[in-house]
Design a protein around this motif. Structure first.
Motif, PDB file in Angstrom:
ATOM      1  N   ILE A 191      42.617  27.302  37.364  1.00  0.00           N
ATOM      2  CA  ILE A 191      42.824  28.751  37.384  1.00  0.00           C
ATOM      3  C   ILE A 191      44.108  29.002  38.163  1.00  0.00           C
ATOM      4  CG2 ILE A 191      41.900  30.981  38.108  1.00  0.00           C
ATOM      5  CD1 ILE A 191      39.108  29.727  37.952  1.00  0.00           C
ATOM      6  N   GLY A 192      45.119  29.546  37.487  1.00  0.00           N
ATOM      7  CA  GLY A 192      46.425  29.752  38.110  1.00  0.00           C
ATOM      8  C   GLY A 192      46.622  31.159  38.621  1.00  0.00           C
ATOM      9  N   VAL A 193      47.860  31.466  38.972  1.00  0.00           N
ATOM     10  CA  VAL A 193      48.176  32.743  39.629  1.00  0.00           C
ATOM     11  C   VAL A 193      48.692  33.802  38.660  1.00  0.00           C
ATOM     12  CG1 VAL A 193      48.707  31.551  41.773  1.00  0.00           C
ATOM     13  CG2 VAL A 193      50.560  32.053  40.163  1.00  0.00           C
ATOM     14  N   HIS A 194      48.924  33.435  37.409  1.00  0.00           N
ATOM     15  CA  HIS A 194      49.673  34.335  36.534  1.00  0.00           C
ATOM     16  C   HIS A 194      48.814  35.304  35.732  1.00  0.00           C
ATOM     17  CE1 HIS A 194      53.233  32.012  37.429  1.00  0.00           C
ATOM     18  NE2 HIS A 194      52.620  30.906  37.050  1.00  0.00           N
ATOM     19  N   TYR A 195      47.521  35.005  35.558  1.00  0.00           N
ATOM     20  CA  TYR A 195      46.717  35.786  34.613  1.00  0.00           C
ATOM     21  C   TYR A 195      45.419  36.252  35.253  1.00  0.00           C
ATOM     22  CZ  TYR A 195      50.059  33.347  31.675  1.00  0.00           C
ATOM     23  OH  TYR A 195      51.221  32.838  31.150  1.00  0.00           O
ATOM     24  N   ASP A 196      44.697  37.080  34.507  1.00  0.00           N
ATOM     25  CA  ASP A 196      43.429  37.627  34.952  1.00  0.00           C
ATOM     26  C   ASP A 196      42.492  36.504  35.407  1.00  0.00           C
ATOM     27  OD1 ASP A 196      41.624  40.305  34.541  1.00  0.00           O
ATOM     28  OD2 ASP A 196      40.454  38.503  34.163  1.00  0.00           O
ATOM     29  N   PRO A 197      41.755  36.709  36.532  1.00  0.00           N
ATOM     30  CA  PRO A 197      40.925  35.622  37.066  1.00  0.00           C
ATOM     31  C   PRO A 197      39.536  35.515  36.437  1.00  0.00           C
ATOM     32  CG  PRO A 197      40.858  37.482  38.560  1.00  0.00           C
ATOM     33  CD  PRO A 197      41.811  37.869  37.457  1.00  0.00           C
ATOM     34  N   MET A 198      39.325  36.106  35.229  1.00  0.00           N
ATOM     35  CA  MET A 198      38.011  35.987  34.618  1.00  0.00           C
ATOM     36  C   MET A 198      37.761  34.545  34.196  1.00  0.00           C
ATOM     37  SD  MET A 198      36.130  38.188  31.624  1.00  0.00           S
ATOM     38  CE  MET A 198      36.953  37.406  30.229  1.00  0.00           C
ATOM     39  N   TYR A 216      34.118  36.173  37.619  1.00  0.00           N
ATOM     40  CA  TYR A 216      35.512  36.156  38.056  1.00  0.00           C
ATOM     41  C   TYR A 216      35.702  35.160  39.193  1.00  0.00           C
ATOM     42  CZ  TYR A 216      36.589  40.487  35.531  1.00  0.00           C
ATOM     43  OH  TYR A 216      36.798  41.430  34.557  1.00  0.00           O
ATOM     44  N   ALA A 217      36.834  34.496  39.200  1.00  0.00           N
ATOM     45  CA  ALA A 217      37.227  33.682  40.347  1.00  0.00           C
ATOM     46  C   ALA A 217      37.853  34.638  41.360  1.00  0.00           C
ATOM     47  CB  ALA A 217      38.222  32.603  39.929  1.00  0.00           C
ATOM     48  N   GLU A 218      37.000  35.187  42.215  1.00  0.00           N
ATOM     49  CA  GLU A 218      37.447  36.182  43.182  1.00  0.00           C
ATOM     50  C   GLU A 218      36.442  36.247  44.329  1.00  0.00           C
ATOM     51  OE1 GLU A 218      37.556  39.855  41.025  1.00  0.00           O
ATOM     52  OE2 GLU A 218      35.382  40.123  41.061  1.00  0.00           O
ATOM     53  N   ASP A 219      36.860  36.882  45.418  1.00  0.00           N
ATOM     54  CA  ASP A 219      36.004  37.045  46.589  1.00  0.00           C
ATOM     55  C   ASP A 219      35.733  38.535  46.776  1.00  0.00           C
ATOM     56  OD1 ASP A 219      34.740  37.141  49.007  1.00  0.00           O
ATOM     57  OD2 ASP A 219      36.108  35.782  50.028  1.00  0.00           O
ATOM     58  N   PRO A 220      34.574  39.033  46.326  1.00  0.00           N
ATOM     59  CA  PRO A 220      34.294  40.465  46.445  1.00  0.00           C
ATOM     60  C   PRO A 220      34.296  40.965  47.881  1.00  0.00           C
ATOM     61  CG  PRO A 220      32.743  39.414  44.935  1.00  0.00           C
ATOM     62  CD  PRO A 220      33.486  38.316  45.632  1.00  0.00           C
ATOM     63  N   ALA A 221      33.943  40.103  48.829  1.00  0.00           N
ATOM     64  CA  ALA A 221      33.881  40.523  50.231  1.00  0.00           C
ATOM     65  C   ALA A 221      35.261  40.696  50.853  1.00  0.00           C
ATOM     66  CB  ALA A 221      33.060  39.524  51.048  1.00  0.00           C
ATOM     67  N   ARG A 222      36.288  40.173  50.206  1.00  0.00           N
ATOM     68  CA  ARG A 222      37.655  40.297  50.726  1.00  0.00           C
ATOM     69  C   ARG A 222      38.506  41.099  49.744  1.00  0.00           C
ATOM     70  NH1 ARG A 222      40.987  35.923  51.897  1.00  0.00           N
ATOM     71  NH2 ARG A 222      40.029  34.629  50.281  1.00  0.00           N
ATOM     72  N   ASP A 223      38.048  42.312  49.459  1.00  0.00           N
ATOM     73  CA  ASP A 223      38.787  43.224  48.594  1.00  0.00           C
ATOM     74  C   ASP A 223      39.041  42.600  47.226  1.00  0.00           C
ATOM     75  OD1 ASP A 223      39.975  45.677  47.986  1.00  0.00           O
ATOM     76  OD2 ASP A 223      41.966  45.000  48.599  1.00  0.00           O
ATOM     77  N   TRP A 224      38.062  41.854  46.723  1.00  0.00           N
ATOM     78  CA  TRP A 224      38.114  41.261  45.385  1.00  0.00           C
ATOM     79  C   TRP A 224      39.311  40.316  45.227  1.00  0.00           C
ATOM     80  CZ3 TRP A 224      33.657  42.820  43.225  1.00  0.00           C
ATOM     81  CH2 TRP A 224      33.130  44.065  43.601  1.00  0.00           C
ATOM     82  N   ALA A 225      39.692  39.655  46.283  1.00  0.00           N
ATOM     83  CA  ALA A 225      40.878  38.791  46.238  1.00  0.00           C
ATOM     84  C   ALA A 225      40.693  37.697  45.190  1.00  0.00           C
ATOM     85  CB  ALA A 225      41.120  38.153  47.605  1.00  0.00           C
ATOM     86  N   PRO A 226      41.618  37.567  44.232  1.00  0.00           N
ATOM     87  CA  PRO A 226      41.497  36.514  43.222  1.00  0.00           C
ATOM     88  C   PRO A 226      41.662  35.134  43.839  1.00  0.00           C
ATOM     89  CG  PRO A 226      43.603  37.653  43.020  1.00  0.00           C
ATOM     90  CD  PRO A 226      42.813  38.411  44.026  1.00  0.00           C
ATOM     91  N   GLN A 227      41.000  34.156  43.238  1.00  0.00           N
ATOM     92  CA  GLN A 227      41.013  32.786  43.736  1.00  0.00           C
ATOM     93  C   GLN A 227      41.658  31.866  42.696  1.00  0.00           C
ATOM     94  OE1 GLN A 227      39.346  32.264  47.043  1.00  0.00           O
ATOM     95  NE2 GLN A 227      39.781  34.449  46.768  1.00  0.00           N
ATOM     96  N   THR A 228      42.239  30.793  43.161  1.00  0.00           N
ATOM     97  CA  THR A 228      42.847  29.817  42.267  1.00  0.00           C
ATOM     98  C   THR A 228      42.313  28.429  42.589  1.00  0.00           C
ATOM     99  OG1 THR A 228      44.718  29.490  43.774  1.00  0.00           O
ATOM    100  CG2 THR A 228      44.980  31.156  42.049  1.00  0.00           C
ATOM    101  N   GLY A 229      42.542  27.491  41.678  1.00  0.00           N
ATOM    102  CA  GLY A 229      42.140  26.118  41.928  1.00  0.00           C
ATOM    103  C   GLY A 229      41.523  25.467  40.713  1.00  0.00           C
ATOM    104  N   THR A 230      40.977  24.280  40.908  1.00  0.00           N
ATOM    105  CA  THR A 230      40.433  23.475  39.818  1.00  0.00           C
ATOM    106  C   THR A 230      38.990  23.853  39.516  1.00  0.00           C
ATOM    107  OG1 THR A 230      41.854  21.621  40.428  1.00  0.00           O
ATOM    108  CG2 THR A 230      39.949  21.120  39.042  1.00  0.00           C
ATOM    109  N   VAL A 231      38.688  24.016  38.232  1.00  0.00           N
ATOM    110  CA  VAL A 231      37.313  24.205  37.789  1.00  0.00           C
ATOM    111  C   VAL A 231      36.719  22.802  37.623  1.00  0.00           C
ATOM    112  CG1 VAL A 231      35.798  25.153  36.002  1.00  0.00           C
ATOM    113  CG2 VAL A 231      37.934  26.336  36.597  1.00  0.00           C
TER     114      VAL A 231
END
Length: 615
Positions: A358-365, A322-337
């Motif tokens: 990776i945008g803001v509208h959908y699941d961050p998997m 997942y594009a997320e930060d587990p240490a910050r309450d699993w906050a999803p991340q966005t940006g260029t792969v």
């Protein structure tokens, strides 16, 4: 025979269905929202149709637009994938009424099982009435009646939290599935999430394709899954199979489906039946040597399954990146792969390729990585090693958490349960920096400057570079010498912009370095380069609450105004991002001195939402 199939989904699962269709010679049609016009699933299909009008977050819930697209593109079948409308009986009916083949069970079976309340009634279970929940019932789980993926779920441990949990779960379920119905059931703290994959044809044959353990979950969404589930007794396995067959027979089920249970105290407790393909279906495919999408298509064409399924071989484990930060309450991340690649020997299912966003509208998997090996221990080792060596250049991911989880003694011993991350998240997200990794980044950055540009005949102050790693800032010191770059206690064997070789006590290590602007990847470590001298104007007042992710402000605590007294941990602001709601809480007890957030406001990471002054 199916000739052209429309995939009523996006991302990884759409790409995965297209792959099988190509192997079978079936043409494919993708649908896409405006936000997905350049998405990989729209590029790999033979044709693609834009779904007009709807907001990006709701586009794939518009069954009317999808059926219209199928007819316009000349499709004769529709595969729903998972999520979105995959368990919506009205959509299945609309597909059939349009004269198209539906890849899935009947609308009646979906209607019965897709609503978890009706499914529990069918299996002889009665959910709790929300207005009758008492202290004796706690803890309880508020759960969406439609859909899954952890959306619309809240654990309630105190009775006074029930009302807020119901509101949040309803809003999340409505946003994700178009259905805000929720129910309440007892929450078993230390059970294992075990499920059975079923496959049934129109001729009365039912396959139970082993068990899967999906106990490692965050926000009630699975993170690591494996098949077969380890450590189950023969009797417990047979009872799981019996529950699965009971559910299939109760609704005359046809196609691929999954019966999910919670295993506790040596017993299997029915949770729900998912009337669709599961995200974790690849572990079953690897275990049995099957293509479940191909089997779905054959069943929809009326073909019969063999009387017996193939035999299971070895062990398979899947990890969800997942594009997320587990240490910050699993906050999803966005940006260029920027770059995504895994070593050979493992399976990669993804909806992204280099350069995608990776945008803001959908699941961050970001992807699913699957390892298959003769034994469970070998599968664990293979998957952990592949993840550790993978190139994941782009937004922050949960890769380190996955590697550490796979190597955790509780997991390797098969003693995990659904409370694994509640117990171990802090330990698994600790980020002690490797000094050599930081030094490699600095030396690669310094390469290319004049050999003597920083050198002086007399000793001088070392060069200093600053980096951010996992939310913490670190300094690195090195020197330009007559012989080249140097650092205390380390021999610099080689350094250029892409590779650095360092030697300590006779042991050499080679580091691969890639830079994209201020984003630096040293092997599997992601760093952010910081200016040497911080901007003094960028200081924030103590107690400032910043948006941890891009999203929309969907709620502000009732009656919250500037000057109000708030308590540490109190929910103040709720953001919705990627179909999930995230609570922003007061960090301390004190006074709300500023409230900048407004309901409906779009926010970016780092935007100031409010300020709480400690009392």
């Amino acid at each position: 025979m199916i000739q052209t199939l429309l995939v009523a989904n996006r991302g990884e699962i759409a790409c995965r269905i297209v792959r099988t269709c190509r192997e079978l010679g079936i043409r494919t049609v993708a649908v896409y929202s405006d936000a997905d016009q350049n998405a990989l699933h729209a590029r790999v299909a033979d044709t693609a149709v834009r779904l007009p009008g709807a907001a990006p977050a709701d586009t794939y819930l518009r069954g009317d637009l999808i059926v219209k697209a199928a007819l316009a593109a000349g499709a004769d079948a529709v595969h729903p994938g998972y999520g979105f409308l995959s368990e919506n009986p009205d959509f299945a009916r609309a597909v059939l009424d349009a004269g198209l083949t539906w890849i899935g069970p009947s609308p009646e079976a979906i209607e019965t099982m897709a609503s978890k309340t009706r499914a529990k009634d069918l299996m002889g279970l009665v959910p709790l009435a929300e207005y009758k929940v008492t202290e004796a019932d706690l803890p309880v789980l508020v759960k969406a009646a439609a859909g899954g993926g952890g959306r619309g779920m809240r654990i309630v441990r105190r009775l006074e939290e029930l009302g807020a949990a119901l509101r949040a779960a309803r809003a999340e379920a409505l946003s994700a599935f178009g259905d805000g119905e929720v129910f309440v059931e007892p929450y078993l703290e230390h059970g294992r999430h075990v499920e059975v994959q079923v496959l049934a044809d129109t001729h009365g044959t039912i396959w139970t394709l082993g068990t899967r353990d999906c106990s490692l979950q965050r926000r009630h969404q699975k993170v690591i899954e494996e098949a077969p589930a380890p450590g189950l007794s023969e009797g417990l396995t047979e009872s799981l199979y019996a529950l699965a067959v009971q559910a299939v027979c109760a609704v005359g089920y046809v196609g691929a489906g999954t019966v999910e249970c919670l295993v506790a105290d040596g017993r299997a407790h029915f949770l729900e039946m998912n009337t669709r393909l599961q995200v974790e279906h690849p572990v079953t495919e690897e275990l049995f040597g099957l293509d479940l999408v191909a089997e779905q298509l054959r069943i929809a064409e009326g073909h019969a399954l063999p009387e017996e399924p193939p035999r299971a071989r070895g062990h398979a484990i899947e990890a969800r990146l997942y594009a997320e930060d587990p240490a910050r309450d699993w906050a999803p991340q966005t940006g260029t792969v920027h770059h995504l690649a895994v070593p050979s020997g493992v399976r990669l299912d993804t909806g992204y390729t280099d350069g995608d966003t990776i945008g803001v509208h959908y699941d961050p998997m970001l992807a699913k990585v699957v390892a298959h090996a003769p034994t469970r221990a070998e599968a664990i080792r293979t998957l952990a090693g592949a993840l550790e060596r993978a190139d994941l250049h782009g937004p922050a991911t949960n890769r380190d958490l996955l590697v550490r989880s796979l190597r955790h003694e509780e997991f390797t011993d098969g003693r995990m349960d659904t409370g694994f991350y509640d117990r171990h998240l802090g330990q698994l997200t600790e980020s002690a920096p490797d000094p050599l990794t930081l030094l490699a980044a600095a030396l690669a950055d310094a390469h290319g400057r004049s050999r003597f540009g920083g050198w002086r005949n007399l000793p001088s102050q070392p060069q200093v570079k600053r980096y951010r790693l996992a939310g913490h800032e670190h300094e690195v010191r090195y020197r330009h010498t007559r012989e080249g770059l140097a650092a205390d206690g380390v021999r610099v064997v080689h350094a250029d912009a892409r590779a650095v070789v360092l030697e300590v006590d006779g042991v050499q290590r080679t580091f691969s370095v890639t830079r994209y602007g201020d984003e630096i990847h040293v092997d599997s470590t992601r760093l952010t380069a910081l200016p040497r001298f911080p901007d003094p104007t960028a200081q924030l007042a103590p107690g400032s609450l910043l948006a941890p992710m891009p999203g929309t402000v969907v709620r502000i605590a009732e009656g919250l105004t500037e000057g109000a007294t708030v308590h540490a941990g109190q929910g103040l602001i709720w953001l919705e991002a990627m179909k999930m709601q995230h609570q922003i809480s007061a960090p301390v007890t004190g006074t709300l001195t500023a409230l900048h957030a407004r309901t409906g406001q779009q926010v970016e990471p780092g935007m100031l939402l409010a300020v709480v002054q400690e009392s």
